[in-house]
Design a protein around this motif. Structure first.
Motif, PDB file in Angstrom:
ATOM      1  N   LEU A   1      39.710  49.456  34.899  1.00 28.83           N
ATOM      2  CA  LEU A   1      39.050  47.694  35.163  1.00 28.83           C
ATOM      3  C   LEU A   1      39.262  47.475  33.556  1.00 28.83           C
ATOM      4  O   LEU A   1      39.519  45.597  33.968  1.00 28.83           O
ATOM      5  CB  LEU A   1      37.174  48.750  33.904  1.00 28.83           C
ATOM      6  N   ILE A   2      40.513  48.059  32.574  1.00 28.16           N
ATOM      7  CA  ILE A   2      40.712  46.811  31.887  1.00 28.16           C
ATOM      8  C   ILE A   2      41.713  46.413  31.233  1.00 28.16           C
ATOM      9  O   ILE A   2      42.030  45.595  32.075  1.00 28.16           O
ATOM     10  CB  ILE A   2      41.493  47.690  30.187  1.00 28.16           C
ATOM     11  N   ILE A   3      42.633  46.890  33.138  1.00 28.79           N
ATOM     12  CA  ILE A   3      43.955  45.955  33.511  1.00 28.79           C
ATOM     13  C   ILE A   3      43.022  45.156  34.405  1.00 28.79           C
ATOM     14  O   ILE A   3      43.358  43.844  34.016  1.00 28.79           O
ATOM     15  CB  ILE A   3      44.398  46.995  34.620  1.00 28.79           C
ATOM     16  N   GLY A   4      42.465  45.949  35.119  1.00 32.06           N
ATOM     17  CA  GLY A   4      41.908  44.813  35.595  1.00 32.06           C
ATOM     18  C   GLY A   4      40.930  43.571  35.592  1.00 32.06           C
ATOM     19  O   GLY A   4      40.576  42.127  36.368  1.00 32.06           O
ATOM     20  N   ILE A   5      40.087  43.726  34.824  1.00 31.55           N
ATOM     21  CA  ILE A   5      38.753  42.646  34.042  1.00 31.55           C
ATOM     22  C   ILE A   5      39.354  41.763  33.368  1.00 31.55           C
ATOM     23  O   ILE A   5      39.613  40.850  33.261  1.00 31.55           O
ATOM     24  CB  ILE A   5      37.798  43.517  33.989  1.00 31.55           C
ATOM     25  N   TRP A   6      40.550  42.267  32.241  1.00 33.63           N
ATOM     26  CA  TRP A   6      40.914  41.704  30.866  1.00 33.63           C
ATOM     27  C   TRP A   6      42.726  41.780  30.982  1.00 33.63           C
ATOM     28  O   TRP A   6      42.877  41.322  30.195  1.00 33.63           O
ATOM     29  CB  TRP A   6      40.412  42.147  29.416  1.00 33.63           C
ATOM     30  N   GLY A   7      42.719  41.786  32.368  1.00 32.47           N
ATOM     31  CA  GLY A   7      44.553  41.356  32.311  1.00 32.47           C
ATOM     32  C   GLY A   7      44.978  40.186  32.225  1.00 32.47           C
ATOM     33  O   GLY A   7      43.967  39.589  32.578  1.00 32.47           O
ATOM     34  N   GLY A   8      46.264  40.007  33.007  1.00 35.69           N
ATOM     35  CA  GLY A   8      46.862  38.941  33.193  1.00 35.69           C
ATOM     36  C   GLY A   8      46.282  38.751  34.240  1.00 35.69           C
ATOM     37  O   GLY A   8      46.319  38.695  35.267  1.00 35.69           O
ATOM     38  N   ASP A   9      47.848  37.493  34.654  1.00 35.29           N
ATOM     39  CA  ASP A   9      47.050  36.632  36.458  1.00 35.29           C
ATOM     40  C   ASP A   9      47.129  37.405  37.222  1.00 35.29           C
ATOM     41  O   ASP A   9      47.067  37.306  38.639  1.00 35.29           O
ATOM     42  CB  ASP A   9      48.626  35.784  36.434  1.00 35.29           C
ATOM     43  N   ASN A  10      48.674  38.618  36.689  1.00 34.21           N
ATOM     44  CA  ASN A  10      48.595  39.795  38.471  1.00 34.21           C
ATOM     45  C   ASN A  10      47.963  40.864  38.114  1.00 34.21           C
ATOM     46  O   ASN A  10      48.848  41.506  38.567  1.00 34.21           O
ATOM     47  CB  ASN A  10      49.974  39.699  38.198  1.00 34.21           C
ATOM     48  N   ARG A  11      46.741  40.751  37.802  1.00 27.03           N
ATOM     49  CA  ARG A  11      46.141  42.545  36.987  1.00 27.03           C
ATOM     50  C   ARG A  11      45.697  42.864  38.369  1.00 27.03           C
ATOM     51  O   ARG A  11      45.309  44.136  38.255  1.00 27.03           O
ATOM     52  CB  ARG A  11      45.192  41.684  36.093  1.00 27.03           C
ATOM     53  N   ILE A  12      45.454  42.322  39.387  1.00 24.48           N
ATOM     54  CA  ILE A  12      45.088  43.181  40.845  1.00 24.48           C
ATOM     55  C   ILE A  12      45.654  43.241  41.557  1.00 24.48           C
ATOM     56  O   ILE A  12      45.347  45.206  41.283  1.00 24.48           O
ATOM     57  CB  ILE A  12      43.877  42.159  41.565  1.00 24.48           C
ATOM     58  N   TYR A  13      46.921  43.720  41.784  1.00 19.93           N
ATOM     59  CA  TYR A  13      47.934  43.964  42.220  1.00 19.93           C
ATOM     60  C   TYR A  13      48.493  45.118  41.103  1.00 19.93           C
ATOM     61  O   TYR A  13      48.278  46.781  41.921  1.00 19.93           O
ATOM     62  CB  TYR A  13      48.908  42.864  42.398  1.00 19.93           C
ATOM     63  N   ALA A  14      48.723  44.840  39.800  1.00 17.00           N
ATOM     64  CA  ALA A  14      48.739  46.112  38.972  1.00 17.00           C
ATOM     65  C   ALA A  14      48.125  46.586  38.782  1.00 17.00           C
ATOM     66  O   ALA A  14      48.112  48.233  38.515  1.00 17.00           O
ATOM     67  CB  ALA A  14      48.562  45.552  37.188  1.00 17.00           C
ATOM     68  N   SER A  15      46.607  47.084  38.824  1.00 22.71           N
ATOM     69  CA  SER A  15      45.511  47.778  38.831  1.00 22.71           C
ATOM     70  C   SER A  15      45.423  48.926  39.209  1.00 22.71           C
ATOM     71  O   SER A  15      45.052  50.738  39.966  1.00 22.71           O
ATOM     72  CB  SER A  15      44.982  47.523  38.159  1.00 22.71           C
ATOM     73  N   TYR A  16      45.289  48.011  41.130  1.00 24.22           N
ATOM     74  CA  TYR A  16      45.450  48.633  42.110  1.00 24.22           C
ATOM     75  C   TYR A  16      47.038  50.192  42.671  1.00 24.22           C
ATOM     76  O   TYR A  16      46.932  51.369  42.407  1.00 24.22           O
ATOM     77  CB  TYR A  16      45.641  47.948  43.912  1.00 24.22           C
ATOM     78  N   LYS A  17      48.540  49.693  41.918  1.00 20.69           N
ATOM     79  CA  LYS A  17      49.603  50.386  42.047  1.00 20.69           C
ATOM     80  C   LYS A  17      49.042  51.273  41.168  1.00 20.69           C
ATOM     81  O   LYS A  17      49.462  52.438  41.375  1.00 20.69           O
ATOM     82  CB  LYS A  17      50.625  49.449  41.724  1.00 20.69           C
ATOM     83  N   PHE A  18      49.150  50.957  39.684  1.00 17.28           N
ATOM     84  CA  PHE A  18      48.795  51.846  38.945  1.00 17.28           C
ATOM     85  C   PHE A  18      47.344  52.887  39.066  1.00 17.28           C
ATOM     86  O   PHE A  18      47.539  53.896  39.415  1.00 17.28           O
ATOM     87  CB  PHE A  18      47.849  51.281  38.031  1.00 17.28           C
ATOM     88  N   PHE A  19      46.823  52.672  40.365  1.00 17.57           N
ATOM     89  CA  PHE A  19      45.633  53.271  40.902  1.00 17.57           C
ATOM     90  C   PHE A  19      46.200  54.694  42.140  1.00 17.57           C
ATOM     91  O   PHE A  19      46.004  55.538  41.622  1.00 17.57           O
ATOM     92  CB  PHE A  19      44.209  52.811  41.243  1.00 17.57           C
TER      93      PHE A  19
END
Lengths: 669, 521
Positions: free
Chosen positions: B145-163
């Protein structure tokens, strides 16, 4: 409380206070406390050293604090004082105190003086920790600490890209050496189960016949350990192969070059080999390598020194070359002679650097000797100080009567190499002799170009800047109307003190350093157990034939004559020589192309491979077939699943029927 | 401390505060979070002070049977203690780091962080296999959530990858856990740590756990989620990610893989050493060519974590202790480096290295802190990084000189990429006017960086404070591993020592026997 605590920790305290107040207090505050601390340390060091010379002080270890304890591995912070440490204490603190004082004048106009002085004191602290170490890890602490200070001071003028590049280069090249040092420490612990220096030295002889596997190779244990440790020494002492950082380190302010890159830090490698000399004496192959590298460096660096134009670079290569002497002295077993040369070299080389600084100061920051000339009368005190330094480094003296500092130490090294009598030591002897000739040549070349001849000042951009004239406008007057000024008193006092050192250090201390006592060759004398004292070698050293003893003087005169011929008598000779032997000259002038070589085989490939691994490896393979691939499959899978869930009752019925048939078939089978 | 359930309280404080944060508005949430994390820090200090060094292996134990053999069991040894202290130490700093930079959904953000703290402490304190699993896996959610909501421009990709990455490993681990519980009839971790699984089964169990921990560490080649996650995460997210979440992988190895499957661990030493060596070389070289500060530090984290894995699988006390100190040290240092990036990111809103330059001029205090942490990252003696690196590598040397040689080249490459970074950021001319106009550290930033700096130096000069609590536990682990310990490659064979020193020469000058001098070389 033992005075050693004050000697070591006062500079640290001064550095911390000075560094933290930085610009909050006037610059004079930091300058005073750091310089004051160093003078106190120096004053406390001399009695210890003289006590060892007189034989009235006993070696001891002062514990400070526990450091690490992990299983059977344990090492503490502690301060060891013996004759070897005492020599280093006076060298470090004396030169450092003088350099601090000198910097009052030299750095006068710099806006960042507090930072500069704090770094200098921090360096001194780290160096003191290095030489007082009782275990290899604390030595490594000092080793890296001086590396950090060196990095910070080389890059002191951090706006200059060249200074930054030089600083990083110094640190990284030293790290290559540190790789060897660290592996050496690991191996030592593996073999001896301790990192305490006295315990290792005691246990070493018993392991001299054993062998060990290292990187798949079967080697003599002691040889590989000593070679690894020596690789560390090569990095710090800028020996052939790992020397490339030292000339670039001249980007730092000149007082730094005098303190760190001439008198103290770069000698740490020599100190380490001497400190571990009983261990090295169990490793013949390692000692041969030490001798070879030392001899090769002393020749190689001297050749480059003869071709450079930057006054500081000439002295830097000279330092590199002189360190080579110290190493091959150690390699042939003359540790006392190596330390003696370290001791005298500290004085005369610091003097030469500070003298060069004074010239640079006088010449409006011009460092190119092509634009000097005729400065003898303009800055006479600097001239005489440099003269003393030159007489000392070239080894001027009359056998059996009096000589300048380098006369005794360099002669002792050459004699020891000869007396040792192996092929390798004879190689070192001849390399040393040739290098002595080159030393004399480049040192006098420096003197003649700088102080003799006609002024060539107006060619210099710095001078043009100062007098606001171009060479055309100046016409006949090649001074351009510029008036070099003698340096302020704070710079001249250190020059004076070091001049005394350059003149007398050899004469006064030759007996304790070489022979161990003033009456006879005495292994239990001055050095005690602090180094391996090769009694027979010292006897043999005194008995070498007369021609060997005179070799150094003869080549010194030859070098002087050559320099006089080329730079006073007929100044067209160098030009002709370069034309005639342009290939050789280019090779030497470009420092044997080491920088280009390393750039091609290490630096560029590192960046290229890094990019390759990143774009092709991480992004191109791992991500593509890993998470992105998984996402792609899921997407496709979802597409297929979507088509199945069409919402038509008939297709659901069909699937149900098929499923039912399949289930019944399964059960019946 | 008898009877006071301090661990449960440490879990409860952030939980309650997280709930409060959802309802009190932006500023209220900030203060609630700060107070709660400070309270937990105080509890952490109490925990450390009351920890009996040399006493029982498991202390502060609590146990409550829930259902079907599933227990709520907490308790810590020295290893867990140190990691808990690290977590509660970094939390208030993270809250401070988010004080101004987070402006949207502050309440939820603080709640996520506090929930994160609960889970981190839970992971290190859990003594039941499934309780551990829950904490371990749930840690994904707030970070996601922290990455996906309060992250930078490409946060969705990063948070999915992480997950995706981290979830992949966990599935296998869960299956292994079920099998273990079934086989041994207990889910009690201390009991399992003494349980001898059949050697054949160990291999599969080890691999299942490895899949999860290797991703968490992260080890090469399953590390590519980390740079993206770091780059997109807000500063405080990066700090916690690098500071604590990565340590869960290392903790997993030291708590599960090594003690529960010693034989399998020995079997896979070369896998671990091989991956670690690859990681150090490859990720260090990649770090050298980065343009994004956070990416650079993220790659350097992978290299440092490789030293941890290698140290853990050295099967000796120095290696294990070195790995633990590396985890603590890296937690502090990389956390601090991300804070340093955050400080300038807050001012200029870019992570491009080339947009900065010459910061020593307008931000001298900042430059000093940054330098200290750079040096600690390089492993300069006197900082925590050195003790960590030195002990780990020392331990690995006893197993393999080749591995040590390759891993130690990391000190050269590390110096290369960190100093290159420092040079481009802090040195040089001030070529960008906006970067040159940035003000130096403010009071809040001072308060964030000073304690970490102090801890880094403390751990470097007197690491005994941190080594002492763990010593006994590591010695116990070492003893358990002894039976599977791989032989070192040194194979020293004694031979008859030389009789004379290498430079010994005959001298007979005074005895009239001639001047022949002869060496032995």
């Amino acid at each position: 409380m033992h005075p050693i605590l004050a000697i070591v920790f006062l500079p640290l305290l001064a550095a911390i206070i000075g560094g933290l107040t930085n610009k909050a207090a006037p610059a004079v505050f930091t300058k005073s406390i750091t310089t004051g601390a160093l003078f106190i340390s120096a004053a406390l060091s001399w009695p210890i050293f003289l006590g060892f010379v007189a034989g009235t002080v006993e070696p001891q270890v002062v514990p400070v604090l526990q450091w690490v304890q992990s299983g059977t591995l344990s090492f503490d912070w502690s301060l060891r004082i013996d004759a070897l440490t005492a020599v280093m204490l006076v060298v470090i603190n004396t030169v450092s105190a003088l350099v601090h004082l000198y910097s009052w004048g030299y750095m006068e106009e710099d806006p960042d003086q507090p930072r500069f002085f704090a770094y200098l004191s921090l360096f001194t602290f780290a160096m003191l920790m290095l030489v007082t170490a009782d275990n290899l890890v604390q030595m490594f602490f000092g080793w890296e600490g001086v590396g950090l200070a060196s990095y910070l001071l080389i890059g002191f003028w951090f706006k200059k890209p060249s200074a930054n590049a030089a600083a990083i280069k110094a640190f990284v090249v030293n790290r290559v050496g540190d790789l060897g040092f660290m592996l050496g420490i690991f191996g030592t612990f593996l073999v001896f189960g301790t990192v305490s220096i006295p315990e290792i030295l005691e246990a070493a002889p018993a392991m001299s016949g054993s062998d060990i596997t290292f990187l798949g190779m079967r080697l003599y244990t002691m040889d590989i350990l000593c070679i690894l440790l020596f690789i560390g020494a090569m990095g710090k002492s800028a020996q052939l192969g790992l020397h490339t950082w030292l000339p670039d380190a001249m980007e730092g302010p000149t007082p730094v070059s005098a303190l760190i890159h001439a008198a103290t830090m770069v000698t740490a490698g020599v100190f380490m080999v001497c400190r571990l000399s009983p261990m090295f004496e169990t490793a013949p192959t390692a000692l041969m390598i030490v001798t070879f590298i030392g001899a090769a460096t002393c020749f190689f660096a001297a050749t480059i020194g003869t071709t450079q134009w930057d006054i500081k670079r000439v002295i830097a290569y000279s330092t590199c070359s002189q360190l080579g002497y110290m190493f091959f002295a150690a390699g042939v077993g003359a540790y006392g002679a190596a330390m003696f040369h370290l001791f005298t070299h500290a004085f005369f080389k610091a003097l030469l650097f500070l003298g060069a600084g004074s010239v640079i100061h006088a010449m409006h920051h011009e460092q190119d000797m092509r634009y000097y000339g005729g400065l003898r009368k303009k800055i006479p005190i600097t001239f005489w100080a440099m003269m003393a330094g030159t007489l000392a480094i070239t080894g001027v003296g009359v056998l059996g009567f009096f000589g300048f500092a380098g006369f005794y130490s360099k002669d002792a090294i050459l004699e020891a190499a000869f007396a040792r009598g192996t092929n390798m030591s004879m190689f070192a002897f001849w390399m040393g002799a040739i290098a002595a000739l080159l030393t004399s040549f480049y040192s006098w070349r420096l003197m003649f170009l700088t102080f003799w001849g006609k002024p060539r000042w107006i060619e210099s951009e710095h001078i043009q800047h100062s007098v606001h004239k171009t060479p055309e406008e100046a016409g006949e007057d090649t001074t351009g109307g510029y008036h070099p000024h003698e340096s302020p008193i704070t710079m001249l006092i250190p020059l004076g003190v070091l001049t005394l050192g350059a003149i007398f250090a050899g004469y006064l201390f030759k007996y304790p350093f070489i022979d161990g006592s003033s009456e006879m060759v005495d292994p239990n004398g001055f050095w005690g157990a602090s180094i391996y004292f090769n009694e027979n070698l010292i006897h043999a050293l005194h008995d070498v034939p007369l021609w060997v003893k005179l070799t150094a003087t003869v080549v010194m005169l030859l070098g002087l004559f050559g320099a006089w011929l080329a730079y006073i008598k007929d100044t067209s000779i160098p030009g002709k020589f370069v034309e005639q032997f342009s290939l050789v000259h280019r090779f030497v002038y470009n420092k044997w192309y080491f920088d280009e070589l390393y750039n091609t085989i290490f630096i560029k490939p590192a960046f290229w491979i890094g990019r390759l691994f990143w774009t092709r490896g991480d992004i191109g393979i791992i991500d593509r077939f890993g998470p992105n691939g998984a996402a792609w499959i899921v997407e496709r899978g979802v597409g297929a699943a979507k088509r199945v869930q069409s919402g038509y009752l008939t297709s659901y019925a069909l699937i149900m029927l098929l499923g039912l048939v399949a289930a019944i078939t399964w059960i019946l089978m | 401390m008898d009877g006071f359930p301090i661990l449960s309280v440490m879990l409860g404080v952030p939980l309650v505060a997280a709930l409060v944060c959802l309802f009190v508005g932006a500023n209220g949430a900030r203060w609630t979070a700060l107070v709660a994390t400070l309270a937990n820090l105080a509890l952490g200090v109490v925990l450390w002070l009351n920890y009996d060094v040399g006493g029982a292996q498991w202390q502060f134990q609590e146990s409550q049977n829930l259902f079907a053999g599933f227990k709520y069991a907490l308790g810590i040894d020295g290893i867990a203690l140190m990691l808990i202290v690290l977590s509660v130490f970094l939390m208030p700093i993270c809250i401070l780091a988010s004080w101004e930079s987070i402006q949207k959904r502050v309440g939820e953000y603080m709640a996520a962080f506090l929930f994160m703290e609960l889970l981190m402490i839970g992971v290190f304190a859990a003594q039941d296999l499934f309780l551990f699993y829950i904490f371990f896996e749930a840690g994904l959610i707030p970070m996601y959530l922290i990455i996906g909501i309060w992250g930078g421009d490409n946060r969705i990709y990063a948070s999915y990858k992480f997950f995706l990455y981290t979830l992949f490993g966990s599935v296998l681990m869960l299956i292994a856990m079920l099998w273990m519980a079934n086989q041994s009839g207990t889910t009690d971790i201390p009991t399992l740590m003494q349980y001898d699984f059949p050697v054949g089964a160990q291999t599969w169990l080890w691999l299942a756990f490895f899949a999860s921990f290797a991703v968490k560490m992260p080890m090469w080649p399953v590390h590519t989620w980390l740079p993206d996650a770091h780059v997109q995460a807000p500063t405080a997210g990066s700090v916690i990610l690098a500071g604590v979440l990565l340590k869960m992988g290392g903790y997993g190895f030291i708590r599960f893989s090594l003690p529960m499957f010693p034989e399998a661990s020995a079997q896979f030493v070369w896998l671990i050493l091989g991956l670690s060596m690859a990681a150090v070389i490859i990720t260090s070289l990649i770090a050298l060519v980065q343009h994004d500060m956070k990416k650079l530090i993220a790659y350097s984290s992978v290299a440092h974590m490789a030293i941890v894995t290698a140290g853990l699988f050295a099967f000796n006390q120095q290696g294990l202790e070195g790995a633990m100190v590396m985890m603590l040290s890296h937690g502090l240092v990389s956390g601090a480096l991300f804070l340093c990036v955050g400080v300038i990111y807050d001012r200029l809103h870019t992570r491009e290295i080339d947009r900065y330059g010459g910061l020593s001029i307008n931000m001298p205090r900042y430059a000093i802190f940054f330098l200290l942490f750079t040096m600690a990252s390089i492993g300069l003696p006197g900082t925590s990084g050195f003790v960590a690196e030195f002990l780990s590598l020392m331990g690995i040397y006893e197993v393999s000189s080749v591995a040590t040689f390759v891993l130690t080249t990391g000190i050269i490459l590390g110096a290369g990429y960190m100093l290159y970074l420092y040079r481009r950021v802090a040195f040089g001319e001030q070529k960008n006017a906006d970067a040159a106009a940035m003000p130096d550290l403010n009071m809040r930033e001072y308060i964030m960086l000073t304690p970490i700096a102090a801890a880094v130096l403390w751990m470097g000069v007197y690491p005994e404070s941190f080594l002492a609590p763990m010593r006994q536990d590591i010695a116990a682990l070492d003893a358990r591993l002894a039976r599977a310990e791989p032989a070192g490659d040194a194979k020293i064979e004694a031979g008859p020592p030389r009789e004379k020193a290498a430079n010994y020469i005959e001298y007979a000058g005074d005895h009239g026997e001639g001047h022949e001098s002869e060496g032995e070389q």
